[in-house]
Motif scaffolding. Structure first.
Motif, short mmCIF file in Angstrom:
data_model
loop_
_atom_site.label_atom_id
_atom_site.label_comp_id
_atom_site.label_asym_id
_atom_site.label_seq_id
_atom_site.Cartn_x
_atom_site.Cartn_y
_atom_site.Cartn_z
N MET A 1 54.71 38.36 41.14
CA MET A 1 52.80 37.98 42.32
C MET A 1 54.15 37.62 43.89
O MET A 1 54.56 37.25 43.86
N ASN A 2 53.52 38.05 44.64
CA ASN A 2 53.41 38.43 46.48
C ASN A 2 53.22 36.61 47.34
O ASN A 2 52.03 35.96 46.24
N SER A 3 52.83 36.62 48.38
CA SER A 3 52.78 35.49 49.05
C SER A 3 51.66 35.11 48.88
O SER A 3 50.94 34.58 48.82
N LYS A 4 50.94 36.24 49.21
CA LYS A 4 49.29 36.34 49.49
C LYS A 4 48.58 35.94 47.90
O LYS A 4 47.51 35.38 47.65
N HIS A 5 49.13 36.55 47.18
CA HIS A 5 48.49 36.30 45.34
C HIS A 5 48.18 34.97 45.15
O HIS A 5 47.67 34.32 44.66
N THR A 8 45.85 32.68 47.37
CA THR A 8 44.63 33.05 46.80
C THR A 8 44.78 31.93 45.65
O THR A 8 43.15 31.94 45.15
N LEU A 9 45.75 32.28 44.19
CA LEU A 9 45.78 31.07 43.03
C LEU A 9 45.40 29.73 43.76
O LEU A 9 45.37 29.37 43.02
N GLU A 10 46.26 29.73 44.45
CA GLU A 10 45.90 27.96 44.86
C GLU A 10 44.60 28.13 45.54
O GLU A 10 44.59 26.43 45.32
N SER A 24 38.09 40.11 46.89
CA SER A 24 38.75 41.22 46.79
C SER A 24 39.76 41.10 46.24
O SER A 24 41.13 41.23 45.63
N ARG A 25 40.38 39.74 47.38
CA ARG A 25 41.50 39.07 46.75
C ARG A 25 41.75 38.54 45.07
O ARG A 25 42.63 38.24 44.92
N ILE A 26 40.77 38.44 44.93
CA ILE A 26 40.79 37.76 43.56
C ILE A 26 41.45 38.80 43.12
O ILE A 26 41.95 38.62 41.73
N GLU A 27 40.62 39.98 42.78
CA GLU A 27 40.76 40.98 41.56
C GLU A 27 42.03 41.68 42.17
O GLU A 27 42.45 41.82 41.14
N LEU A 28 42.73 41.12 43.32
CA LEU A 28 44.22 41.93 43.59
C LEU A 28 44.95 40.88 42.46
O LEU A 28 45.99 41.50 42.33
N LEU A 29 44.80 39.47 42.85
CA LEU A 29 45.54 39.01 41.91
C LEU A 29 45.66 38.90 40.23
O LEU A 29 46.55 38.94 40.09
N LEU A 30 44.35 39.06 40.41
CA LEU A 30 44.41 39.63 37.97
C LEU A 30 45.12 40.84 38.04
O LEU A 30 45.40 41.24 36.89
N VAL A 31 45.12 41.41 39.01
CA VAL A 31 45.65 43.13 38.64
C VAL A 31 47.51 42.46 39.02
O VAL A 31 48.37 42.92 37.58
N ALA A 32 47.71 42.03 39.99
CA ALA A 32 48.88 41.29 39.94
C ALA A 32 49.50 40.22 38.35
O ALA A 32 51.08 40.88 38.36
N ARG A 74 38.68 31.18 37.43
CA ARG A 74 39.61 29.78 37.45
C ARG A 74 40.31 29.51 35.52
O ARG A 74 41.49 29.16 35.27
N GLU A 75 38.85 29.66 35.21
CA GLU A 75 39.36 29.64 33.16
C GLU A 75 40.35 30.28 32.71
O GLU A 75 40.53 30.07 32.23
#
Length: 84
Positions: A1-5, A8-10, A24-32, A74-75
């Protein structure tokens, strides 16, 4: 997980719920974090990891995830035990 992910998580875990996150940021986080993306019909998409599933409809015509989508993600992340 990079800093952008991480950012997004925060943002997903922040209170009050942010209804202005780019989907798109949320999707990228879930894939990461290792989720498998299963495309459904239309705008439906399912994210799956370790037997847990979250079914969401991608926002359209806008690109921002509304509050209820952010809460659902989130859940799902909490179910998976993913924290910043």
């Amino acid at each position: 997980m990079n800093s952008k992910h991480r950012k997004t998580l925060e943002a997903i875990l922040a209170e009050p719920v942010n209804g202005n996150l780019e989907w798109s940021r949320i999707e990228l986080l879930l894939v990461a974090v290792g989720c498998t993306v299963i495309e459904g019909s239309g705008s439906s998409v399912t994210f799956e990891k370790d037997g847990c599933k979250a079914n969401v409809h991608r926002p359209h015509p806008g690109k921002e995830a509304l509050k209820y989508r952010v809460k659902l993600v989130r859940e799902f992340l909490q179910q998976l035990g993913i924290a910043p």
